[in-house]
Scaffold this motif. Structure first.
Motif, mmCIF file in Angstrom:
data_model
loop_
_atom_site.group_PDB
_atom_site.id
_atom_site.type_symbol
_atom_site.label_atom_id
_atom_site.label_comp_id
_atom_site.label_asym_id
_atom_site.label_seq_id
_atom_site.Cartn_x
_atom_site.Cartn_y
_atom_site.Cartn_z
ATOM 1 N N ALA A 176 -32.631 -4.768 -12.468
ATOM 2 C CA ALA A 176 -32.551 -4.850 -14.092
ATOM 3 C C ALA A 176 -31.407 -2.940 -13.437
ATOM 4 C CB ALA A 176 -33.528 -4.180 -15.065
ATOM 5 N N ALA A 177 -30.799 -2.877 -14.725
ATOM 6 C CA ALA A 177 -30.250 -1.207 -14.229
ATOM 7 C C ALA A 177 -30.929 -0.305 -13.840
ATOM 8 C CB ALA A 177 -28.879 -0.790 -15.815
ATOM 9 N N GLU A 178 -30.787 1.006 -13.230
ATOM 10 C CA GLU A 178 -31.530 1.692 -13.217
ATOM 11 C C GLU A 178 -32.037 2.368 -15.051
ATOM 12 O OE1 GLU A 178 -29.986 4.332 -10.272
ATOM 13 O OE2 GLU A 178 -29.460 2.853 -9.406
ATOM 14 N N ALA A 179 -33.094 2.505 -14.826
ATOM 15 C CA ALA A 179 -33.422 2.918 -16.247
ATOM 16 C C ALA A 179 -33.637 4.745 -16.077
ATOM 17 C CB ALA A 179 -34.758 2.375 -16.819
ATOM 18 N N GLY A 180 -33.150 5.648 -16.963
ATOM 19 C CA GLY A 180 -33.280 6.691 -16.867
ATOM 20 C C GLY A 180 -32.209 7.403 -17.445
ATOM 21 N N GLY A 181 -32.442 8.517 -17.215
ATOM 22 C CA GLY A 181 -30.875 9.320 -17.295
ATOM 23 C C GLY A 181 -30.310 9.245 -18.679
ATOM 24 N N VAL A 182 -29.277 9.162 -19.099
ATOM 25 C CA VAL A 182 -28.931 9.317 -20.370
ATOM 26 C C VAL A 182 -28.361 7.837 -21.351
ATOM 27 C CG1 VAL A 182 -26.911 10.637 -21.625
ATOM 28 C CG2 VAL A 182 -28.046 11.107 -19.480
ATOM 29 N N ASP A 183 -28.217 8.007 -22.012
ATOM 30 C CA ASP A 183 -27.659 6.530 -22.899
ATOM 31 C C ASP A 183 -26.629 7.121 -23.315
ATOM 32 O OD1 ASP A 183 -27.316 4.715 -23.974
ATOM 33 O OD2 ASP A 183 -29.087 4.316 -25.258
ATOM 34 N N LEU A 184 -25.941 7.302 -23.205
ATOM 35 C CA LEU A 184 -23.929 6.903 -23.173
ATOM 36 C C LEU A 184 -23.782 6.204 -24.520
ATOM 37 C CD1 LEU A 184 -22.088 8.344 -20.024
ATOM 38 C CD2 LEU A 184 -22.852 9.696 -21.685
ATOM 39 N N SER A 185 -24.462 5.070 -24.577
ATOM 40 C CA SER A 185 -23.796 3.689 -25.797
ATOM 41 C C SER A 185 -23.703 4.731 -27.818
ATOM 42 C CB SER A 185 -24.620 2.805 -25.489
ATOM 43 O OG SER A 185 -25.999 3.411 -25.676
ATOM 44 N N LYS A 186 -24.985 5.961 -27.616
ATOM 45 C CA LYS A 186 -25.394 6.498 -28.380
ATOM 46 C C LYS A 186 -24.800 7.378 -28.737
ATOM 47 C CE LYS A 186 -29.997 3.606 -29.620
ATOM 48 N NZ LYS A 186 -30.040 3.323 -27.869
ATOM 49 N N ALA A 187 -23.969 8.204 -27.175
ATOM 50 C CA ALA A 187 -23.345 9.088 -28.120
ATOM 51 C C ALA A 187 -22.466 9.469 -29.270
ATOM 52 C CB ALA A 187 -22.800 10.531 -26.420
ATOM 53 N N GLU A 188 -22.006 10.201 -29.230
ATOM 54 C CA GLU A 188 -20.805 10.677 -30.776
ATOM 55 C C GLU A 188 -19.180 11.144 -29.669
ATOM 56 O OE1 GLU A 188 -21.574 11.513 -34.423
ATOM 57 O OE2 GLU A 188 -22.955 9.522 -35.044
ATOM 58 N N ILE A 189 -19.813 11.973 -29.376
ATOM 59 C CA ILE A 189 -19.084 12.557 -28.265
ATOM 60 C C ILE A 189 -18.908 12.668 -26.352
ATOM 61 C CG2 ILE A 189 -17.690 14.465 -28.065
ATOM 62 C CD1 ILE A 189 -18.293 15.336 -30.741
ATOM 63 N N ILE A 190 -17.814 12.651 -26.195
ATOM 64 C CA ILE A 190 -18.515 11.913 -24.819
ATOM 65 C C ILE A 190 -17.022 12.194 -24.110
ATOM 66 C CG2 ILE A 190 -18.108 10.439 -22.474
ATOM 67 C CD1 ILE A 190 -19.565 8.746 -24.189
ATOM 68 N N VAL A 191 -17.102 13.577 -22.998
ATOM 69 C CA VAL A 191 -16.309 14.094 -21.926
ATOM 70 C C VAL A 191 -16.645 13.057 -20.312
ATOM 71 C CG1 VAL A 191 -14.475 15.920 -21.480
ATOM 72 C CG2 VAL A 191 -16.351 16.127 -23.375
ATOM 73 N N SER A 192 -15.404 13.228 -20.487
ATOM 74 C CA SER A 192 -15.475 11.873 -18.973
ATOM 75 C C SER A 192 -14.481 12.697 -18.261
ATOM 76 C CB SER A 192 -14.880 10.446 -19.345
ATOM 77 O OG SER A 192 -16.586 9.937 -19.425
ATOM 78 N N ALA A 193 -15.184 12.318 -17.172
ATOM 79 C CA ALA A 193 -14.624 12.969 -15.402
ATOM 80 C C ALA A 193 -14.079 12.043 -14.419
ATOM 81 C CB ALA A 193 -15.829 14.157 -14.777
ATOM 82 N N GLY A 194 -13.060 11.947 -14.102
ATOM 83 C CA GLY A 194 -12.280 11.137 -13.208
ATOM 84 C C GLY A 194 -11.720 11.196 -12.002
ATOM 85 N N ARG A 195 -11.260 10.820 -10.744
ATOM 86 C CA ARG A 195 -11.032 11.110 -9.664
ATOM 87 C C ARG A 195 -10.552 12.200 -10.104
ATOM 88 N NH1 ARG A 195 -10.513 6.830 -5.115
ATOM 89 N NH2 ARG A 195 -10.031 5.842 -6.618
ATOM 90 N N GLY A 196 -9.937 12.415 -10.525
ATOM 91 C CA GLY A 196 -8.550 13.946 -10.884
ATOM 92 C C GLY A 196 -9.123 15.068 -10.557
ATOM 93 N N ILE A 197 -10.683 15.217 -11.076
ATOM 94 C CA ILE A 197 -11.518 16.465 -10.971
ATOM 95 C C ILE A 197 -11.244 16.468 -9.180
ATOM 96 C CG2 ILE A 197 -12.852 15.688 -12.518
ATOM 97 C CD1 ILE A 197 -14.855 15.821 -10.805
#
Lengths: 305, 257
Positions: A176-197
């Motif tokens: 199974a996918a690693e449990a724990g961490g953050v459930d982004l599927s429920k977040a209303e606002i997401i700021v994502s970082a790409g390779r450009g950082i």
């Protein structure tokens, strides 16, 4: 024209891609039949012939055996096109079929244009229109490219495929996918970082903007692979699929795998130095700027509101 | 043990791509070239395997013009023992079938125990060549690996599926595996290893000597994707941009409510 659609089934579930295969056949104006290694208890909505091999006998992942079963059905049905999803199941199985048939294979079709297949190249910056020179062609479809407006209906006419044991690969279960961490599927606002950082230290710029917007931060695959962010933050095909009210894509060029995970966001703001980055195709607003300059100013102004 | 790793040289994907005069691929001038990212993981895994088993000979193979030798030198500096260059200035016109046919033709009587490839190339992304080589050679192939281990003639590996799920798979060698991003941490060649790599064998063979097959695919057109209108594009001074963005977020979203 006649097509044979290869549906997928995993871990007790029929995967949703069968509706995309059916829609593709409709768009081609072609007749179709379907092949599935699956279970009689979970059948796809499909008004046609379904060749069904029992997954209990054929195994969840046994490509050389699935290949043989599919080749037997192809011999019976004589299709001109064999259609699979461009998924971990489809891109693994398709070349095995293509080689056995000495058929051309067209991978990751995104569109049909004048009866020919269009495929992406170079991170979707180019598109190639290609044509097979063989009588039978194997194609794989990009996920989401042929999603129908309405789900298909109907009950298939099941034709059982006899399974004899075989195969040179042993499958011993899922992790199974690693449990724990953050459930982004429920977040209303997401700021994502790409390779450009550019470097791991700059992740703080993204985290600070996420805090100023009272949201979570996410990341694209290259950032996770470089271990600049935790895997649980990954948005995309192999990470989480998210549907926030606001998605801010920072330094993310917009690889298909990433877009698949966030394109259902209500509002997309992209910040990128490249005006032609594919993320611009789905962004509501593209700010052409160096994120290292723009985001700290934006964050400061947001915090001052 | 004999190991083969197949690599491709591709342009940096951040480049601006222009369609070439023939209209069948991108213009190759003014591009920065590098090793296909997936292949870096393949080379690293092959080098780690060589170090693990001790007695091993590791060949790196690449098809293309003389330009690709730069990328092959990186693989040699990472730890490959010898380079096999198939000199083909028209390789960009070959389809996955024709490319795999060349590689399988080279590999068929060499007795490789393991062949590593990337799971796809960054420019074409067909994900076909690795599996086709294995089918042509009649050996098992495991694709999209994010974990790999080898012991006593058997491979134990994990394939990456959608949604972060992995499938545990194994097979006997000889076999071919295709490598997904994140499989390992590709090493940077050290200066002494770069110097040593200059002395390693790197032999070019013209493609015409290798009995090439014709492609099964024909390219009709290459073009940038049609812009679907897209969104608003904003440019300018960062402070002005920030003000404009805040105004838009207030008007079009509930994020600042």
């Amino acid at each position: 024209m006649k097509t044979l659609l290869v549906a997928e089934y995993r871990d007790g579930k029929l995967l949703g891609t069968s509706s995309e295969l059916i829609n593709f056949a409709t768009q081609m104006g072609a007749e179709s039949a379907m092949f599935l290694v699956g279970s009689e208890s979970v059948l796809p909505n499909y008004a046609g012939k379904l060749y069904l091999a029992d997954i209990g006998q054929a195994g969840e992942f046994n490509p050389s055996l699935h290949k043989q079963l599919l080749l037997d059905v192809i011999a019976k049905e004589q299709p001109q096109l064999v259609v699979l999803p461009h998924s971990s199941y489809g891109w693994d199985l398709a070349p095995r079929i293509a080689f056995a048939l000495k058929a051309a294979q067209i991978s990751e079709v995104v569109e049909i244009k004048d009866g020919n297949m269009v495929v992406p190249s170079c991170n979707s910056k180019l598109r190639r229109q290609v044509k097979a020179t063989t009588n039978i062609t194997v194609v794989t479809l990009q996920g989401g490219a042929f999603t129908p407006v309405d789900d298909p209906s109907g009950t298939p006419e099941v034709i059982k495929v006899e399974v004899t044991a075989g195969g040179d690969i042993q499958f011993s279960g899922y992790e199974a996918a690693e449990a724990g961490g953050v459930d982004l599927s429920k977040a209303e606002i997401i700021v994502s970082a790409g390779r450009g950082i550019g470097k791991p230290e700059n992740l703080a710029i993204i985290e600070n903007l996420a805090k100023a917007l009272k949201g979570e931060y996410g990341a694209s695959r290259p950032v996770v692979d470089a271990e600049w962010a935790d895997q649980s933050r990954q948005v995309g095909t192999t990470g989480q699929t998210v549907t926030p009210k606001l998605y801010v894509a920072c330094g993310i060029s917009g690889a298909i795998q990433h877009l698949a995970g966030m394109k259902k966001s209500e509002f997309v703001l992209a910040i990128n130095t490249d005006k032609d980055a594919p993320i611009g195709e789905i962004a509501d607003v593209l700010a052409v700027a160096d994120l290292k300059q723009l985001i700290p100013i934006l964050t400061e102004k947001l915090n001052a509101l | 043990m004999k190991i083969l790793v197949c690599i491709k040289q591709v342009p940096d994907m951040e480049s601006k791509f222009k369609v070439n005069a023939a209209g069948n691929w991108y213009e190759e001038t003014d591009l920065a070239w590098r090793m296909n990212e997936y292949d870096e993981y393949a080379v690293e895994q092959a080098v780690q395997l060589k170090q693990q088993v001790g007695e091993a000979d590791l060949t790196v193979l690449c098809i293309g013009s003389d330009r690709v030798k730069e990328t092959m030198k990186k693989a040699l500096a990472m730890g490959c023992d010898r380079g096999v260059h198939i000199l083909d200035t028209e390789s960009h016109l070959k389809d996955p079938y024709a490319i795999a046919f060349l590689i399988a033709g080279y590999a068929k009587d060499k007795g490789f125990d393991l062949i590593f490839t990337g799971m796809q190339s960054q420019d074409r992304g067909s994900a076909q060549v690795g599996v086709l080589i294995a089918e042509m050679l009649g050996i098992p192939s495991l694709t999209t690996l994010v974990e790999f281990s080898y012991a006593d003639g058997a491979i134990n590996a994990k394939r990456e599926l959608e949604g972060g799920i992995k499938a545990k798979v194994s097979c006997a060698t000889p076999a071919l595996v295709t490598c997904q991003l994140g499989l390992n941490t590709p090493r940077y060649p050290t200066l002494p290893n770069i110097m040593k790599a200059k002395k390693k064998e790197l032999i070019s063979t013209p493609v015409a000597d290798l009995n090439p097959e014709v492609s099964l695919l024909e390219v009709l057109q290459v073009a940038p994707p049609e812009k679907k209108g897209g969104g608003l594009i904003l440019e300018g001074d960062p402070a002005d941009l920030a003000d404009q963005l805040i105004k838009i977020l207030k008007e079009k979203t509930t994020a600042l409510a």
